[in-house]
Design a protein around this motif. Structure first.
Motif, PDB file in Angstrom:
ATOM      1  N   ILE A 140       2.171  -2.908   3.683  1.00  0.00           N
ATOM      2  CA  ILE A 140       1.728  -1.555   3.318  1.00  0.00           C
ATOM      3  C   ILE A 140       1.961  -1.320   1.825  1.00  0.00           C
ATOM      4  O   ILE A 140       1.113  -0.753   1.124  1.00  0.00           O
ATOM      5  N   THR A 141       3.123  -1.764   1.345  1.00  0.00           N
ATOM      6  CA  THR A 141       3.452  -1.578  -0.069  1.00  0.00           C
ATOM      7  C   THR A 141       2.403  -2.231  -0.960  1.00  0.00           C
ATOM      8  O   THR A 141       1.939  -1.644  -1.946  1.00  0.00           O
ATOM      9  N   SER A 144      -1.175  -0.473  -0.613  1.00  0.00           N
ATOM     10  CA  SER A 144      -1.227   0.868  -1.217  1.00  0.00           C
ATOM     11  C   SER A 144      -1.002   0.837  -2.719  1.00  0.00           C
ATOM     12  O   SER A 144      -1.073   1.885  -3.379  1.00  0.00           O
ATOM     13  N   SER A 145      -0.745  -0.359  -3.278  1.00  0.00           N
ATOM     14  CA  SER A 145      -0.577  -0.461  -4.733  1.00  0.00           C
ATOM     15  C   SER A 145      -1.911  -0.524  -5.468  1.00  0.00           C
ATOM     16  O   SER A 145      -1.965  -0.302  -6.678  1.00  0.00           O
ATOM     17  N   THR A 148      -7.424   2.107  -5.637  1.00  0.00           N
ATOM     18  CA  THR A 148      -8.241   2.557  -4.506  1.00  0.00           C
ATOM     19  C   THR A 148      -8.744   1.310  -3.780  1.00  0.00           C
ATOM     20  O   THR A 148      -8.850   0.231  -4.382  1.00  0.00           O
ATOM     21  N   SER A 218     -10.040   2.668   1.648  1.00  0.00           N
ATOM     22  CA  SER A 218      -9.370   3.960   1.500  1.00  0.00           C
ATOM     23  C   SER A 218     -10.274   4.885   0.709  1.00  0.00           C
ATOM     24  O   SER A 218     -11.251   4.449   0.093  1.00  0.00           O
ATOM     25  N   PRO A 227      -4.294   5.602  -2.492  1.00  0.00           N
ATOM     26  CA  PRO A 227      -3.396   4.534  -2.029  1.00  0.00           C
ATOM     27  C   PRO A 227      -3.591   4.202  -0.556  1.00  0.00           C
ATOM     28  O   PRO A 227      -3.410   3.053  -0.155  1.00  0.00           O
ATOM     29  N   GLY A 228      -3.926   5.197   0.264  1.00  0.00           N
ATOM     30  CA  GLY A 228      -4.210   4.941   1.671  1.00  0.00           C
ATOM     31  C   GLY A 228      -3.103   4.198   2.387  1.00  0.00           C
ATOM     32  O   GLY A 228      -3.369   3.305   3.195  1.00  0.00           O
ATOM     33  N   ALA A 229      -1.839   4.571   2.136  1.00  0.00           N
ATOM     34  CA  ALA A 229      -0.727   3.856   2.760  1.00  0.00           C
ATOM     35  C   ALA A 229      -0.768   3.971   4.278  1.00  0.00           C
ATOM     36  O   ALA A 229      -0.553   2.990   4.997  1.00  0.00           O
ATOM     37  N   ALA A 233      -3.731   1.294   5.451  1.00  0.00           N
ATOM     38  CA  ALA A 233      -2.905   0.131   5.158  1.00  0.00           C
ATOM     39  C   ALA A 233      -1.927  -0.115   6.294  1.00  0.00           C
ATOM     40  O   ALA A 233      -1.601  -1.268   6.609  1.00  0.00           O
ATOM     41  N   ASP A 374      -1.250  10.105   0.022  1.00  0.00           N
ATOM     42  CA  ASP A 374      -1.088   9.226   1.187  1.00  0.00           C
ATOM     43  C   ASP A 374      -0.317   7.981   0.759  1.00  0.00           C
ATOM     44  O   ASP A 374      -0.877   6.903   0.589  1.00  0.00           O
ATOM     45  N   THR A 375       0.983   8.164   0.576  1.00  0.00           N
ATOM     46  CA  THR A 375       1.870   7.095   0.119  1.00  0.00           C
ATOM     47  C   THR A 375       2.925   6.820   1.179  1.00  0.00           C
ATOM     48  O   THR A 375       3.070   7.567   2.153  1.00  0.00           O
TER      49      THR A 375
END
Length: 672
Positions: A140-141, A144-145, A148, A218, A227-229, A233, A374-375
């Motif tokens: 996920i990290t 989301s980095s 987009t 995302s 980021p769409g964590a 993600a 969304d983090t």
């Protein structure tokens, strides 16, 4: 003053110039008819031409819009209707009208061959035991980095390539020439971002296909970073952990398994639709699809919400059984998410059985999706919630696709039931005890009465309490079943006992998931078990409907808004329950408003497989607490049930979807 939430036209604040008309091609979308007024309103507020209605059938409409307006529709679905997707994209009018003809209902192919048995526990537990939250968190990290992962962006393509590389790394030599694993990009002609598909070839029946998916793109509907964590993600990271442990344990499915990271979900499920349609057009026998879209934000008291709309009921029941059996301590219930809310809808429309387990009840999910917020911070920088979904998905793969894995222990435990004694007579609460041992360790001991688990203990001495009043008086079989750390199991010699209890008060049945009077009497009373609604008030075991079959609305407050607090069934004559007896059903409800509040009463002759027949619809006569009643004649059937649905507006139905509905069931035994 307390106000009900009413459907209304709410002005959308936005910048008209940001949505200026562009001479782009026109496309078609389908969406639920309940969303049409909000979509039209958004176009009007922005000064844009309202979409052209291409067709309507049932609860689905087809619209023609400029392709540049896709993001506007996405924003309406999120901001106004609280949906994560909500519509399907179509390149042609013919495709859109074909979707109308289907009406969103899946037509299961005749070639479907599904085995929903749970008999592969060692493999399931081998996969589950190897999963780690830290791996999901790392994925996920990384995902989301990216600034987009939008489907037309360069970074969106880079994210897809990274997923492919990660999955290839997990597969190792198995993904090389001649191996049983392939990892490939599924390219889409209309946009840059590819989907990613990892396939494990089945060893026994490779023509049967099991699909697990999530979407890799995302979006930020306000512009800027996406980021769409959580969206999605988390779903891709969850799938990735299932792949990792499958490869690490040498898992070889009997049926072919495909893991998919879909492109362009946020703009009408475009990636998954193309892939699902390709499987349909090639005659592929896809026996099941599991969609993981948002798995890491725990917004509800229950852990997992199974979406009941645009999904397959039989497979949903299977997923619920998987959770109950393999994912210890994780709770679930049903919810609904509306038309086209995620990629499972693409498979459903293509005629395949799909399920959508979700991170929370719809409306209680992560409100920061489709934004820069969304983090991972929204999930406290952990992936503990997503790990529950990884375990469920691992169980889904191993039980639906079956197959083998490298087991670290193949020796089953030993177990002996030490109490109650064979031939004993029991009343009230009974202590069940057992001895168990294993060469590597006992994971747990289940105690079963007539094949149903009534208690579990994971530490020695193994014991559980059983309320013998929860079953009908007479002879019952008690066994202990021990499991080792990866799921090898053994069952003790059975003890036969005789229960003798008399009570007219219901207790919660952990199998049927509703209050039950198991002994035949002349009345059955839920007492306080139903008091409240959906976490509002003291109601335990909500929703208290058979097999969690109908969820309650989550809006409002306890004893300010609608709730059904008690059900009592009793014979008018005073005789015991029997076919032909006239019974009175009394429901104690909390009334918010006299005119719109209605009580619908139903009965079924078979609580194990209910088909609901309406008794009556009753109107409230005063606000606050009151008791409403109706009568009906008992049919034949030894385990029957009644359902009370208390609603604000709407129309009579055994299961409603409004945000103030309260549904409760009461199960009771009847003489032959």
């Amino acid at each position: 003053m307390h106000m009900k939430r009413l459907a209304s036209l709410v002005m959308m604040v936005g910048c008209v110039s940001a949505y200026a008309k562009a001479p782009e091609r026109e496309v078609w979308i389908t969406l639920g008819s309940d969303a049409l007024s909000e979509v039209n309103a958004a176009f009007i507020v922005a000064g844009a031409k309202t979409p052209s209605l291409a067709g309507q059938k049932g609860g689905v409409v087809a619209l023609k819009i400029p392709e540049s307006q896709i993001d506007r529709v996405s924003r309406v679905m999120h901001d106004k209707l609280n949906r994560c997707g909500g519509f399907l994209y179509h390149d042609t009018e013919a495709q859109a009208l074909a979707e109308l003809s289907a009406g969103g209902a899946a037509l299961v192919p005749s070639s479907l061959a599904v085995n929903y048995t749970l008999d592969n526990a060692p493999v399931v537990n081998t996969l589950i035991s190897g999963m780690a939250e830290s791996n999901i968190l790392a994925s996920i990290t990384h995902l989301s980095s990216y600034a987009t992962r939008y489907y037309t962006s360069t970074t969106g393509v880079q994210a897809a390539n990274w997923i492919k590389s990660q999955w290839e790394g997990y597969a190792g030599p198995r993904a090389q020439t001649g191996g049983d694993v392939t990892v490939e990009l599924f390219t889409h002609a209309a946009f840059a971002q590819p989907s990613v598909i990892l396939t494990i070839q089945g060893t026994t029946t490779p023509s049967e296909i099991v699909v697990l998916g999530g979407h890799l793109d995302s979006t930020n509907l306000s512009g800027g970073g996406a980021p769409g964590a959580d969206d999605d993600a988390s779903g891709i990271a969850t799938l990735s952990e299932v792949i990792r442990v499958a490869m690490a344990t040498g898992y070889k499915p009997a049926k072919t398994v495909k893991f998919m990271a879909y492109a362009a979900e946020e703009v009408g499920l475009r990636g998954s639709k193309e892939i699902a349609d390709s499987h349909k057009n090639s005659g592929a026998n896809v026996i099941g699809v599991l969609q993981l879209d948002m798995t890491n934000y725990k917004g509800s008291t229950v852990d997992i919400a199974l979406m009941t709309d645009f999904t397959n009921a039989a497979q949903n029941a299977f997923v619920g059984n998987l959770i109950n059996t393999y994912v210890s301590g994780v709770t679930w219930t049903n919810s609904s998410c509306g038309y086209g809310c995620s990629d499972h809808a693409s498979w459903n429309s293509a005629g395949f059985a799909a399920s959508m387990p979700f991170e929370a009840l719809m409306g209680q999910h992560n409100s920061a999706i489709h934004s820069a917020d969304d983090t991972l911070a929204r999930s406290n920088n952990t992936a503990t919630h997503a790990l529950k979904f990884a375990k469920m998905a691992g169980a889904y793969v191993a039980e639906l696709a079956k197959g083998t894995a490298t087991l670290s222990d193949s020796v089953p435990p030993t177990v002996a039931l030490t109490a109650p004694a064979d031939g004993a007579s029991v009343t009230g609460t009974v202590t069940l005890t057992a001895n168990a041992s294993d060469n590597t360790g006992v994971g747990r001991v289940d105690f079963l009465v007539d094949g149903n688990v009534v208690g579990t203990d994971s530490t020695s001495p193994y014991a559980a309490s059983w309320n013998s009043a929860a079953v009908a008086n007479g002879s019952h079989t008690v066994v202990a079943k021990a499991y080792d750390l990866i799921g090898n199991n053994a069952t003790s010699t059975a003890a036969t006992v005789t229960s003798s209890n008399a009570s007219s008060n219901a207790i919660f049945d952990t199998v049927l998931r509703a209050p039950r009077c198991s002994n035949v009497s002349n009345q059955c009373d839920s007492t306080t078990l139903l008091n409240g609604r959906a976490g509002l008030g003291p109601e335990q075991n909500a929703p208290n409907t058979i097999n969690n079959s109908c969820a309650d609305g989550v809006s409002g407050a306890y004893h300010a808004d609608e709730s059904n607090d008690r059900i009592k069934v009793s014979t008018v004559s005073g005789a015991a329950f029997a076919p032909g007896e006239v019974v009175r059903v009394e429901a104690t409800v909390w009334v918010f408003a006299i005119r719109p509040d209605k009580l619908d009463l139903y009965y079924t002759a078979n609580a194990n497989s209910p088909v609901w027949t309406k008794i009556a619809t009753l109107s409230a006569t005063a606000t606050g607490q009151q008791t409403l009643s109706a009568t009906y004649t008992l049919p034949a059937g030894q385990l029957q049930a009644v359902r009370a649905r208390f609603r604000y507006n709407g129309s009579a139905a055994p299961c409603g979807t409004t945000s103030y509905d309260d549904h409760d069931d009461l199960v009771f035994a009847v003489n032959p």
